[in-house]
Write a protein that holds these residues in place. Structure first.
Motif, mmCIF file in Angstrom:
data_model
loop_
_atom_site.group_PDB
_atom_site.id
_atom_site.type_symbol
_atom_site.label_atom_id
_atom_site.label_comp_id
_atom_site.label_asym_id
_atom_site.label_seq_id
_atom_site.Cartn_x
_atom_site.Cartn_y
_atom_site.Cartn_z
ATOM 1 N N ILE A 4 0.744 -22.738 -11.286
ATOM 2 C CA ILE A 4 0.072 -21.976 -12.332
ATOM 3 C C ILE A 4 -1.375 -21.831 -11.904
ATOM 4 O O ILE A 4 -2.058 -22.829 -11.661
ATOM 5 C CB ILE A 4 0.164 -22.698 -13.697
ATOM 6 C CG1 ILE A 4 1.626 -22.806 -14.141
ATOM 7 C CG2 ILE A 4 -0.683 -21.963 -14.737
ATOM 8 C CD1 ILE A 4 1.835 -23.622 -15.404
ATOM 9 N N ASP A 5 -1.830 -20.568 -11.811
ATOM 10 C CA ASP A 5 -3.198 -20.371 -11.351
ATOM 11 C C ASP A 5 -4.070 -19.571 -12.310
ATOM 12 O O ASP A 5 -5.202 -19.236 -11.984
ATOM 13 C CB ASP A 5 -3.216 -19.742 -9.955
ATOM 14 C CG ASP A 5 -2.489 -18.414 -9.900
ATOM 15 O OD1 ASP A 5 -2.090 -17.885 -10.953
ATOM 16 O OD2 ASP A 5 -2.318 -17.908 -8.785
ATOM 17 N N SER A 6 -3.556 -19.277 -13.502
ATOM 18 C CA SER A 6 -4.377 -18.547 -14.466
ATOM 19 C C SER A 6 -4.291 -19.187 -15.845
ATOM 20 O O SER A 6 -3.260 -19.746 -16.225
ATOM 21 C CB SER A 6 -3.942 -17.082 -14.541
ATOM 22 O OG SER A 6 -2.837 -16.931 -15.404
ATOM 23 N N PRO A 7 -5.386 -19.095 -16.610
ATOM 24 C CA PRO A 7 -5.386 -19.648 -17.969
ATOM 25 C C PRO A 7 -4.339 -18.994 -18.871
ATOM 26 O O PRO A 7 -3.755 -19.668 -19.717
ATOM 27 C CB PRO A 7 -6.804 -19.363 -18.482
ATOM 28 C CG PRO A 7 -7.633 -19.162 -17.259
ATOM 29 C CD PRO A 7 -6.709 -18.586 -16.227
ATOM 30 N N ASP A 8 -4.075 -17.698 -18.683
ATOM 31 C CA ASP A 8 -3.078 -17.014 -19.518
ATOM 32 C C ASP A 8 -1.673 -17.566 -19.284
ATOM 33 O O ASP A 8 -0.932 -17.833 -20.231
ATOM 34 C CB ASP A 8 -3.088 -15.512 -19.251
ATOM 35 C CG ASP A 8 -4.371 -14.841 -19.724
ATOM 36 O OD1 ASP A 8 -5.067 -15.404 -20.600
ATOM 37 O OD2 ASP A 8 -4.676 -13.750 -19.206
ATOM 38 N N TRP A 17 0.133 -31.549 -11.706
ATOM 39 C CA TRP A 17 -1.041 -32.119 -11.065
ATOM 40 C C TRP A 17 -1.801 -31.005 -10.372
ATOM 41 O O TRP A 17 -1.262 -29.941 -10.091
ATOM 42 C CB TRP A 17 -0.728 -33.268 -10.122
ATOM 43 C CG TRP A 17 0.104 -33.003 -8.927
ATOM 44 C CD1 TRP A 17 -0.271 -32.377 -7.788
ATOM 45 C CD2 TRP A 17 1.456 -33.381 -8.743
ATOM 46 N NE1 TRP A 17 0.755 -32.339 -6.908
ATOM 47 C CE2 TRP A 17 1.840 -32.949 -7.467
ATOM 48 C CE3 TRP A 17 2.390 -34.046 -9.527
ATOM 49 C CZ2 TRP A 17 3.111 -33.156 -6.967
ATOM 50 C CZ3 TRP A 17 3.650 -34.241 -9.016
ATOM 51 C CH2 TRP A 17 4.000 -33.811 -7.758
ATOM 52 N N ALA A 18 -3.076 -31.257 -10.130
ATOM 53 C CA ALA A 18 -3.910 -30.258 -9.463
ATOM 54 C C ALA A 18 -3.298 -29.915 -8.119
ATOM 55 O O ALA A 18 -2.815 -30.799 -7.407
ATOM 56 C CB ALA A 18 -5.337 -30.786 -9.299
ATOM 57 N N LYS A 19 -3.310 -28.648 -7.770
ATOM 58 C CA LYS A 19 -2.688 -28.214 -6.514
ATOM 59 C C LYS A 19 -3.333 -28.908 -5.325
ATOM 60 O O LYS A 19 -2.661 -29.233 -4.354
ATOM 61 C CB LYS A 19 -2.780 -26.702 -6.373
ATOM 62 C CG LYS A 19 -1.984 -26.187 -5.196
ATOM 63 C CD LYS A 19 -1.961 -24.697 -5.149
ATOM 64 C CE LYS A 19 -1.178 -24.245 -3.915
ATOM 65 N NZ LYS A 19 -1.273 -22.824 -3.719
ATOM 66 N N ASP A 35 -7.282 -35.052 -8.175
ATOM 67 C CA ASP A 35 -8.138 -34.012 -8.748
ATOM 68 C C ASP A 35 -7.701 -33.618 -10.150
ATOM 69 O O ASP A 35 -8.266 -32.704 -10.735
ATOM 70 C CB ASP A 35 -8.149 -32.779 -7.838
ATOM 71 C CG ASP A 35 -8.841 -33.054 -6.516
ATOM 72 O OD1 ASP A 35 -9.788 -33.868 -6.501
ATOM 73 O OD2 ASP A 35 -8.434 -32.466 -5.510
ATOM 74 N N GLY A 36 -6.696 -34.280 -10.682
ATOM 75 C CA GLY A 36 -6.238 -34.028 -12.045
ATOM 76 C C GLY A 36 -4.727 -34.051 -12.136
ATOM 77 O O GLY A 36 -4.032 -33.610 -11.228
ATOM 78 N N PRO A 39 -5.317 -29.528 -18.136
ATOM 79 C CA PRO A 39 -4.852 -28.680 -17.045
ATOM 80 C C PRO A 39 -5.715 -27.439 -16.839
ATOM 81 O O PRO A 39 -5.871 -26.968 -15.723
ATOM 82 C CB PRO A 39 -3.417 -28.324 -17.429
ATOM 83 C CG PRO A 39 -3.344 -28.522 -18.902
ATOM 84 C CD PRO A 39 -4.324 -29.612 -19.219
ATOM 85 N N ALA A 40 -6.301 -26.915 -17.908
ATOM 86 C CA ALA A 40 -7.132 -25.711 -17.789
ATOM 87 C C ALA A 40 -8.335 -25.955 -16.883
ATOM 88 O O ALA A 40 -8.797 -25.038 -16.201
ATOM 89 C CB ALA A 40 -7.585 -25.243 -19.163
ATOM 90 N N GLY A 41 -8.825 -27.184 -16.850
ATOM 91 C CA GLY A 41 -9.962 -27.515 -16.002
ATOM 92 C C GLY A 41 -9.573 -27.866 -14.575
ATOM 93 O O GLY A 41 -10.445 -28.163 -13.756
ATOM 94 N N CYS A 42 -8.292 -27.834 -14.277
ATOM 95 C CA CYS A 42 -7.807 -28.245 -12.947
ATOM 96 C C CYS A 42 -7.079 -27.123 -12.212
ATOM 97 O O CYS A 42 -6.480 -27.362 -11.169
ATOM 98 C CB CYS A 42 -6.873 -29.441 -13.099
ATOM 99 S SG CYS A 42 -7.635 -30.887 -13.836
ATOM 100 N N LEU A 43 -7.103 -25.914 -12.737
ATOM 101 C CA LEU A 43 -6.372 -24.809 -12.107
ATOM 102 C C LEU A 43 -6.863 -24.555 -10.691
ATOM 103 O O LEU A 43 -8.054 -24.693 -10.423
ATOM 104 C CB LEU A 43 -6.534 -23.535 -12.935
ATOM 105 C CG LEU A 43 -5.871 -23.556 -14.315
ATOM 106 C CD1 LEU A 43 -6.239 -22.321 -15.106
ATOM 107 C CD2 LEU A 43 -4.364 -23.687 -14.200
#
Length: 187
Positions: free
Chosen positions: A42-46, A61-63, A68-69, A77-81
């Motif tokens: 997942i790479d977008s907030p939408d 988990w952060a990619k 890193d989250g 998760p929104a802060g770790c995209l």
């Protein structure tokens, strides 16, 4: 640890066609205690908001790295995209809403079946739970999302090449054909 062989039986740019094929194969499979697993990015907030609506307790988990989250650490998760999704053991009814939520993102949806049942008229024995899986790779040419594509591919899993007649039979049930493309899938 063992592996199954994930054999491509249908590749199509039409998501509705891919989902119809999956539903047909699920109607054939023994679904007693079946579950569905999700893997993707997942790479977008939408997309994240849509997915969290379907799976509020999403495992991720952060990619870049777990440090890193991650959901395990209670991070946002929104802060770790971008984040990597590895969410397991879901009920079957969340598969299609999850697919819709992911949109054009590459993702693999794997149904863990109880069995591929015996088909006496085709001479096919039962394939036990250990090797009975069905995977839909969306927007990807492979089950690991390494090869982005506008197509969607349906894979059926079997224990070995000795079970290719089962793959061919299942492909015929969905109007597809066994393409010879097989990926090794760790179980």
């Amino acid at each position: 640890m063992s592996n199954s062989r994930a054999a491509a039986v249908l590749t199509t740019p039409d998501l509705a066609e891919a989902l119809r094929a999956v539903r047909t194969l699920l109607d054939i499979a023994d679904l007693h205690q079946a579950e569905v697993d999700f893997e993707g990015v997942i790479d977008s907030p939408d997309v994240l908001a849509r997915v969290l609506h379907v799976l509020p307790d999403l495992e991720w988990w952060a990619k870049a790295d777990k440090e890193d989250g991650s959901s395990e650490a209670g991070d946002d998760p929104a802060g770790c995209l971008p984040i990597r999704v590895f969410d397991w053991c879901n009920s079957l009814d969340v598969a299609e809403p999850f697919v819709a939520a992911m949109g054009p993102s590459p993702v693999a949806v794997r149904w863990d079946l109880n069995a591929w049942p015996e088909v006496p008229e085709a001479g096919l024995p039962t394939i036990s739970q250990k090797y009975a899986y069905l995977t839909l790779a969306l927007n990807s040419r492979d089950i690991y999302q390494d090869e982005p594509s506008p197509d969607h591919t349906v894979y059926v899993h079997v224990p070995s090449d000795d079970h290719i007649p089962r793959v061919e039979w299942l492909a015929a049930q969905v109007g597809g054909r066994y393409s010879g493309r097989v990926e090794i899938s760790p179980l």
